[in-house]
Design a protein around this motif. Structure first.
Motif, PDB file in Angstrom:
ATOM      1  N   GLU A 139      -5.465  -6.093 -11.334  1.00 58.40           N
ATOM      2  CA  GLU A 139      -6.069  -5.425 -12.497  1.00 58.40           C
ATOM      3  C   GLU A 139      -5.968  -3.906 -12.351  1.00 58.40           C
ATOM      4  O   GLU A 139      -5.554  -3.211 -13.280  1.00 58.40           O
ATOM      5  CB  GLU A 139      -7.529  -5.847 -12.648  1.00 58.40           C
ATOM      6  N   ASP A 140      -6.336  -3.385 -11.209  1.00 57.92           N
ATOM      7  CA  ASP A 140      -6.291  -1.934 -10.982  1.00 57.92           C
ATOM      8  C   ASP A 140      -4.881  -1.380 -11.145  1.00 57.92           C
ATOM      9  O   ASP A 140      -4.692  -0.310 -11.719  1.00 57.92           O
ATOM     10  CB  ASP A 140      -6.794  -1.584  -9.573  1.00 57.92           C
ATOM     11  N   TRP A 141      -3.898  -2.081 -10.601  1.00 53.03           N
ATOM     12  CA  TRP A 141      -2.517  -1.601 -10.625  1.00 53.03           C
ATOM     13  C   TRP A 141      -1.797  -1.932 -11.927  1.00 53.03           C
ATOM     14  O   TRP A 141      -0.677  -1.493 -12.136  1.00 53.03           O
ATOM     15  CB  TRP A 141      -1.739  -2.180  -9.454  1.00 53.03           C
ATOM     16  N   GLY A 142      -2.434  -2.733 -12.802  1.00 54.33           N
ATOM     17  CA  GLY A 142      -1.772  -3.152 -14.037  1.00 54.33           C
ATOM     18  C   GLY A 142      -0.642  -4.128 -13.755  1.00 54.33           C
ATOM     19  O   GLY A 142       0.351  -4.174 -14.480  1.00 54.33           O
ATOM     20  N   ALA A 143      -0.804  -4.913 -12.707  1.00 57.99           N
ATOM     21  CA  ALA A 143       0.245  -5.841 -12.273  1.00 57.99           C
ATOM     22  C   ALA A 143      -0.031  -7.246 -12.778  1.00 57.99           C
ATOM     23  O   ALA A 143      -1.186  -7.655 -12.921  1.00 57.99           O
ATOM     24  CB  ALA A 143       0.327  -5.853 -10.738  1.00 57.99           C
ATOM     25  N   GLU A 144       1.025  -7.973 -13.005  1.00 57.99           N
ATOM     26  CA  GLU A 144       0.920  -9.402 -13.308  1.00 57.99           C
ATOM     27  C   GLU A 144       0.573 -10.114 -12.010  1.00 57.99           C
ATOM     28  O   GLU A 144       1.189  -9.860 -10.972  1.00 57.99           O
ATOM     29  CB  GLU A 144       2.256  -9.899 -13.846  1.00 57.99           C
ATOM     30  N   LEU A 145      -0.421 -10.986 -12.034  1.00 53.75           N
ATOM     31  CA  LEU A 145      -0.838 -11.730 -10.852  1.00 53.75           C
ATOM     32  C   LEU A 145      -0.144 -13.093 -10.834  1.00 53.75           C
ATOM     33  O   LEU A 145      -0.183 -13.828 -11.816  1.00 53.75           O
ATOM     34  CB  LEU A 145      -2.357 -11.928 -10.856  1.00 53.75           C
ATOM     35  N   ILE A 189       0.846  -1.193   0.000  1.00 56.00           N
ATOM     36  CA  ILE A 189       0.000   0.000   0.000  1.00 56.00           C
ATOM     37  C   ILE A 189       0.881   1.242   0.000  1.00 56.00           C
ATOM     38  O   ILE A 189       0.596   2.221  -0.695  1.00 56.00           O
ATOM     39  CB  ILE A 189      -0.956  -0.008   1.215  1.00 56.00           C
ATOM     40  N   THR A 190       1.977   1.208   0.755  1.00 50.28           N
ATOM     41  CA  THR A 190       2.947   2.309   0.731  1.00 50.28           C
ATOM     42  C   THR A 190       3.452   2.536  -0.690  1.00 50.28           C
ATOM     43  O   THR A 190       3.531   3.677  -1.150  1.00 50.28           O
ATOM     44  CB  THR A 190       4.133   2.003   1.678  1.00 50.28           C
ATOM     45  N   THR A 191       3.780   1.463  -1.389  1.00 54.57           N
ATOM     46  CA  THR A 191       4.281   1.564  -2.763  1.00 54.57           C
ATOM     47  C   THR A 191       3.250   2.215  -3.667  1.00 54.57           C
ATOM     48  O   THR A 191       3.567   3.131  -4.438  1.00 54.57           O
ATOM     49  CB  THR A 191       4.659   0.169  -3.296  1.00 54.57           C
ATOM     50  N   ALA A 192       2.004   1.766  -3.594  1.00 56.89           N
ATOM     51  CA  ALA A 192       0.946   2.326  -4.446  1.00 56.89           C
ATOM     52  C   ALA A 192       0.669   3.785  -4.093  1.00 56.89           C
ATOM     53  O   ALA A 192       0.452   4.620  -4.986  1.00 56.89           O
ATOM     54  CB  ALA A 192      -0.327   1.497  -4.333  1.00 56.89           C
ATOM     55  N   ALA A 193       0.693   4.124  -2.795  1.00 59.31           N
ATOM     56  CA  ALA A 193       0.471   5.513  -2.373  1.00 59.31           C
ATOM     57  C   ALA A 193       1.611   6.404  -2.857  1.00 59.31           C
ATOM     58  O   ALA A 193       1.383   7.534  -3.298  1.00 59.31           O
ATOM     59  CB  ALA A 193       0.326   5.589  -0.856  1.00 59.31           C
ATOM     60  N   TRP A 194       2.834   5.912  -2.786  1.00 60.13           N
ATOM     61  CA  TRP A 194       3.981   6.672  -3.291  1.00 60.13           C
ATOM     62  C   TRP A 194       3.832   6.901  -4.795  1.00 60.13           C
ATOM     63  O   TRP A 194       3.984   8.020  -5.275  1.00 60.13           O
ATOM     64  CB  TRP A 194       5.299   5.944  -2.981  1.00 60.13           C
ATOM     65  N   ALA A 195       3.523   5.847  -5.540  1.00 58.98           N
ATOM     66  CA  ALA A 195       3.424   5.937  -6.993  1.00 58.98           C
ATOM     67  C   ALA A 195       2.293   6.862  -7.443  1.00 58.98           C
ATOM     68  O   ALA A 195       2.371   7.469  -8.515  1.00 58.98           O
ATOM     69  CB  ALA A 195       3.236   4.543  -7.599  1.00 58.98           C
ATOM     70  N   ALA A 196       1.259   7.009  -6.631  1.00 65.98           N
ATOM     71  CA  ALA A 196       0.136   7.876  -6.983  1.00 65.98           C
ATOM     72  C   ALA A 196       0.508   9.356  -6.899  1.00 65.98           C
ATOM     73  O   ALA A 196      -0.162  10.189  -7.522  1.00 65.98           O
ATOM     74  CB  ALA A 196      -1.054   7.588  -6.062  1.00 65.98           C
ATOM     75  N   TRP A 249      -5.575   5.602   5.200  1.00 67.83           N
ATOM     76  CA  TRP A 249      -5.096   4.348   4.639  1.00 67.83           C
ATOM     77  C   TRP A 249      -6.167   3.808   3.698  1.00 67.83           C
ATOM     78  O   TRP A 249      -6.988   2.980   4.074  1.00 67.83           O
ATOM     79  CB  TRP A 249      -4.788   3.342   5.749  1.00 67.83           C
ATOM     80  N   VAL A 250      -6.159   4.317   2.493  1.00 62.66           N
ATOM     81  CA  VAL A 250      -7.072   3.865   1.444  1.00 62.66           C
ATOM     82  C   VAL A 250      -6.189   3.381   0.302  1.00 62.66           C
ATOM     83  O   VAL A 250      -5.229   4.058  -0.074  1.00 62.66           O
ATOM     84  CB  VAL A 250      -7.993   5.013   0.976  1.00 62.66           C
ATOM     85  N   THR A 251      -6.494   2.226  -0.235  1.00 62.37           N
ATOM     86  CA  THR A 251      -5.668   1.661  -1.291  1.00 62.37           C
ATOM     87  C   THR A 251      -5.834   2.437  -2.588  1.00 62.37           C
ATOM     88  O   THR A 251      -6.939   2.486  -3.143  1.00 62.37           O
ATOM     89  CB  THR A 251      -6.047   0.186  -1.533  1.00 62.37           C
ATOM     90  N   PRO A 252      -4.759   3.056  -3.098  1.00 64.63           N
ATOM     91  CA  PRO A 252      -4.840   3.703  -4.409  1.00 64.63           C
ATOM     92  C   PRO A 252      -5.160   2.659  -5.476  1.00 64.63           C
ATOM     93  O   PRO A 252      -4.667   1.529  -5.404  1.00 64.63           O
ATOM     94  CB  PRO A 252      -3.438   4.279  -4.612  1.00 64.63           C
TER      95      PRO A 252
END
Length: 168
Positions: free
Chosen positions: A133-139, A64-71, A101-104
């Motif tokens: 899917e939201d993050w465009g990440a490979e699962l 979540i820290t990573t996604a918040a930083w990237a946003a 703490w909301v997930t980007p």
């Protein structure tokens, strides 16, 4: 980026950091409690220290820290390995002055691999699929691995090391 707690000496992330002196913690354990603003700041400082593109490694709340930083930031990041991000929407911050703490949900501006568990106590597999899917990440379906931590038997994690090597 560590999760909520401090990874113990047997945790795969601690083992990796101990084996690779060039790896940096953001924040450095023990680090602040779950104060997202401080964790994002620590990540930004670590990424900004070099012009060389980083590969981020995050577990649990560190995702979540990573996604918040990237946003809200840019920096030289090549890719990210995001391991079992928790569902945290609605989590009350440890510090009332913290950002929520909301997930980007936006697409990450770098390649990402999200490692999902079918038996994680904090996130359903369907929630992992939606985050990927939201993050465009490979699962990557890691199977029945709980939260992929020492409590569920993960000190060494060879599959994770292979995934990380593919991101470099």
């Amino acid at each position: 980026m560590p999760g909520r707690g401090i990874p113990g000496p047997e945790h795969w992330s601690r083992r990796w950091a101990d084996a690779h002196p060039a790896y940096r913690w953001a924040p450095e354990p023990p680090g602040p409690p779950l104060i997202l603003r401080e964790r994002v700041g620590a990540l930004h400082a670590a990424v900004s220290e070099s012009d060389e593109a980083a590969v981020l490694i995050a577990h649990s709340a560190g995702c979540i820290t990573t996604a918040a930083w990237a946003a809200n930031h840019t920096g030289p990041v090549r890719a990210a390995l995001l391991v079992t991000p928790p569902r945290i929407d609605g989590f009350k911050p440890d510090d009332p002055s913290d950002i929520p703490w909301v997930t980007p949900r936006g697409k990450l501006p770098f390649r990402a691999v999200l490692v999902a568990s079918r038996t994680d106590p904090y996130t359903t597999f369907e929630q992992f699929e939606q985050l990927a899917e939201d993050w465009g990440a490979e699962l990557v379906d890691a199977g029945d691995v709980g939260h992929l931590d020492t409590a569920t038997g993960f000190g060494p994690w060879p599959q994770g090391e292979r995934l990380l090597n593919e991101l470099r």
